[in-house]
Design a protein around this motif. Sequence first.
Motif, PDB file in Angstrom:
ATOM      1  N   ALA A   1     -22.348 -23.306 -29.859  1.00  9.77           N
ATOM      2  CA  ALA A   1     -23.003 -24.466 -30.475  1.00  9.77           C
ATOM      3  C   ALA A   1     -23.546 -24.115 -31.859  1.00  9.77           C
ATOM      4  O   ALA A   1     -24.136 -23.048 -32.065  1.00  9.77           O
ATOM      5  CB  ALA A   1     -24.133 -24.965 -29.586  1.00  9.77           C
ATOM      6  N   GLY A   2     -23.327 -25.011 -32.803  1.00 14.27           N
ATOM      7  CA  GLY A   2     -23.817 -24.764 -34.154  1.00 14.27           C
ATOM      8  C   GLY A   2     -23.838 -26.033 -34.971  1.00 14.27           C
ATOM      9  O   GLY A   2     -23.357 -27.085 -34.549  1.00 14.27           O
ATOM     10  N   THR A   3     -24.390 -25.907 -36.165  1.00 16.16           N
ATOM     11  CA  THR A   3     -24.435 -27.024 -37.099  1.00 16.16           C
ATOM     12  C   THR A   3     -24.231 -26.508 -38.506  1.00 16.16           C
ATOM     13  O   THR A   3     -24.593 -25.364 -38.814  1.00 16.16           O
ATOM     14  CB  THR A   3     -25.780 -27.771 -37.018  1.00 16.16           C
ATOM     15  N   GLY A   4     -23.630 -27.335 -39.353  1.00 19.07           N
ATOM     16  CA  GLY A   4     -23.380 -26.928 -40.726  1.00 19.07           C
ATOM     17  C   GLY A   4     -24.623 -26.910 -41.592  1.00 19.07           C
ATOM     18  O   GLY A   4     -24.663 -26.220 -42.605  1.00 19.07           O
ATOM     19  N   GLY A   5     -25.645 -27.643 -41.207  1.00 20.14           N
ATOM     20  CA  GLY A   5     -26.875 -27.662 -41.985  1.00 20.14           C
ATOM     21  C   GLY A   5     -26.727 -28.380 -43.312  1.00 20.14           C
ATOM     22  O   GLY A   5     -25.681 -28.952 -43.621  1.00 20.14           O
ATOM     23  N   PRO A   6     -27.773 -28.340 -44.136  1.00 18.97           N
ATOM     24  CA  PRO A   6     -27.763 -29.056 -45.415  1.00 18.97           C
ATOM     25  C   PRO A   6     -26.985 -28.300 -46.482  1.00 18.97           C
ATOM     26  O   PRO A   6     -26.716 -27.107 -46.354  1.00 18.97           O
ATOM     27  CB  PRO A   6     -29.247 -29.120 -45.772  1.00 18.97           C
ATOM     28  N   ALA A   7     -26.630 -28.999 -47.542  1.00 22.00           N
ATOM     29  CA  ALA A   7     -25.965 -28.393 -48.692  1.00 22.00           C
ATOM     30  C   ALA A   7     -26.780 -28.680 -49.941  1.00 22.00           C
ATOM     31  O   ALA A   7     -27.267 -29.792 -50.128  1.00 22.00           O
ATOM     32  CB  ALA A   7     -24.551 -28.946 -48.846  1.00 22.00           C
ATOM     33  N   GLY A   8     -26.927 -27.659 -50.789  1.00 19.86           N
ATOM     34  CA  GLY A   8     -27.642 -27.845 -52.043  1.00 19.86           C
ATOM     35  C   GLY A   8     -28.327 -26.574 -52.481  1.00 19.86           C
ATOM     36  O   GLY A   8     -28.428 -25.613 -51.707  1.00 19.86           O
ATOM     37  N   PRO A   9     -28.797 -26.509 -53.711  1.00 18.98           N
ATOM     38  CA  PRO A   9     -29.564 -25.356 -54.182  1.00 18.98           C
ATOM     39  C   PRO A   9     -30.802 -25.174 -53.314  1.00 18.98           C
ATOM     40  O   PRO A   9     -31.397 -26.158 -52.857  1.00 18.98           O
ATOM     41  CB  PRO A   9     -29.946 -25.730 -55.621  1.00 18.98           C
TER      42      PRO A   9
ATOM     43  N   VAL B   1     -18.961 -31.588 -43.576  1.00 16.11           N
ATOM     44  CA  VAL B   1     -19.369 -30.492 -44.464  1.00 16.11           C
ATOM     45  C   VAL B   1     -18.862 -30.744 -45.882  1.00 16.11           C
ATOM     46  O   VAL B   1     -19.597 -30.572 -46.860  1.00 16.11           O
ATOM     47  CB  VAL B   1     -18.828 -29.142 -43.930  1.00 16.11           C
ATOM     48  N   ILE B   2     -17.616 -31.147 -45.991  1.00 12.82           N
ATOM     49  CA  ILE B   2     -17.011 -31.406 -47.305  1.00 12.82           C
ATOM     50  C   ILE B   2     -17.769 -32.518 -48.026  1.00 12.82           C
ATOM     51  O   ILE B   2     -18.053 -32.420 -49.233  1.00 12.82           O
ATOM     52  CB  ILE B   2     -15.519 -31.761 -47.144  1.00 12.82           C
ATOM     53  N   ALA B   3     -18.111 -33.575 -47.310  1.00  9.66           N
ATOM     54  CA  ALA B   3     -18.852 -34.684 -47.923  1.00  9.66           C
ATOM     55  C   ALA B   3     -20.203 -34.220 -48.447  1.00  9.66           C
ATOM     56  O   ALA B   3     -20.612 -34.580 -49.565  1.00  9.66           O
ATOM     57  CB  ALA B   3     -19.034 -35.806 -46.900  1.00  9.66           C
ATOM     58  N   ASN B   4     -20.910 -33.405 -47.663  1.00  9.79           N
ATOM     59  CA  ASN B   4     -22.221 -32.884 -48.085  1.00  9.79           C
ATOM     60  C   ASN B   4     -22.083 -31.980 -49.309  1.00  9.79           C
ATOM     61  O   ASN B   4     -22.893 -32.043 -50.244  1.00  9.79           O
ATOM     62  CB  ASN B   4     -22.877 -32.122 -46.946  1.00  9.79           C
ATOM     63  N   GLU B   5     -21.082 -31.112 -49.289  1.00  7.20           N
ATOM     64  CA  GLU B   5     -20.893 -30.195 -50.411  1.00  7.20           C
ATOM     65  C   GLU B   5     -20.476 -30.937 -51.672  1.00  7.20           C
ATOM     66  O   GLU B   5     -20.899 -30.594 -52.783  1.00  7.20           O
ATOM     67  CB  GLU B   5     -19.857 -29.129 -50.054  1.00  7.20           C
ATOM     68  N   ALA B   6     -19.635 -31.950 -51.522  1.00 11.70           N
ATOM     69  CA  ALA B   6     -19.203 -32.725 -52.684  1.00 11.70           C
ATOM     70  C   ALA B   6     -20.400 -33.382 -53.361  1.00 11.70           C
ATOM     71  O   ALA B   6     -20.518 -33.386 -54.598  1.00 11.70           O
ATOM     72  CB  ALA B   6     -18.185 -33.779 -52.254  1.00 11.70           C
ATOM     73  N   ALA B   7     -21.308 -33.915 -52.532  1.00  7.07           N
ATOM     74  CA  ALA B   7     -22.508 -34.543 -53.085  1.00  7.07           C
ATOM     75  C   ALA B   7     -23.390 -33.512 -53.786  1.00  7.07           C
ATOM     76  O   ALA B   7     -23.942 -33.774 -54.866  1.00  7.07           O
ATOM     77  CB  ALA B   7     -23.286 -35.242 -51.973  1.00  7.07           C
ATOM     78  N   ALA B   8     -23.515 -32.330 -53.188  1.00  4.60           N
ATOM     79  CA  ALA B   8     -24.358 -31.281 -53.772  1.00  4.60           C
ATOM     80  C   ALA B   8     -23.766 -30.734 -55.064  1.00  4.60           C
ATOM     81  O   ALA B   8     -24.489 -30.398 -56.006  1.00  4.60           O
ATOM     82  CB  ALA B   8     -24.556 -30.143 -52.761  1.00  4.60           C
ATOM     83  N   ARG B   9     -22.442 -30.644 -55.133  1.00  2.00           N
ATOM     84  CA  ARG B   9     -21.780 -30.098 -56.321  1.00  2.00           C
ATOM     85  C   ARG B   9     -21.533 -31.152 -57.408  1.00  2.00           C
ATOM     86  O   ARG B   9     -21.241 -30.809 -58.548  1.00  2.00           O
ATOM     87  CB  ARG B   9     -20.421 -29.515 -55.939  1.00  2.00           C
TER      88      ARG B   9
END
Length: 256
Positions: free
Chosen positions: A86-94, A192-200
Amino acid sequence: MVDPRKRVLVTGGAAGIGRAIAARFLAEGARVAICDADRGAVEAFACEFPDAISAAADVTSEQEMATFLEEVEAVWGGVDVVCANAGTGGPAGPIENLSYAEWQRCIATNVHGCFLTCRWAARLMKSQESGLIVMTSSTAGIMGYPLRSPYAAAKWAVVGMTKTLAMELGPFGVRVNAVCPGAVEGPRMERVIANEAAARGESEEAVRQSYVTGVSMKTWVQAEDIANSIFFLASDAGRKISGQILAIDGHTETLA
């Protein structure tokens, strides 16, 4: 081959990698128990695999896990393979933009869940002097991962736990390994990709492509690839493999 009498427990087992692991062992006739925090996914799993033990349980809840694990122990009396998946990708961002609550949730699911699962497994496996524990880390557990500091920290912790428990439990005939999936194709990775795209500040397609270009084999990983590797570890052919961190990723060159 894996002994069909084996008792296999998988956390986060109703979807994604966990479901693929459970399905692989069930296909070989093993007895399987899964838990997952997603009640709907658990119900769907139970409909498809009615012979398996399945329960809705959050791995960050000591009480929910105790209830699930006590039920499994009551039915089986022991356990042969435990996949702390069990796991989660967590938040993305600085890191300066992340909240403490987001950090805590990511660490709790990825690390505390492994602790609660492995604490139970260690007691049973030491008493029976046999068993295999496989924890799901990530390529982020062996490399740096910009904009994903909570996830990387959690998955590095899983690697440390794996190495330590292999030392603690080895004298009792218990093996402990970790698998490090790369970019596994599926709904979770799309989030994960959606979160990273928003962060980047980039398009989702650009981020999606970066996961392929950063891999030597230029390909995505399938959940079944992870399941097959764990199945091998549980077989007699893998009986001397312990304390290992197995990357199943087509060789990730960079996560930057």
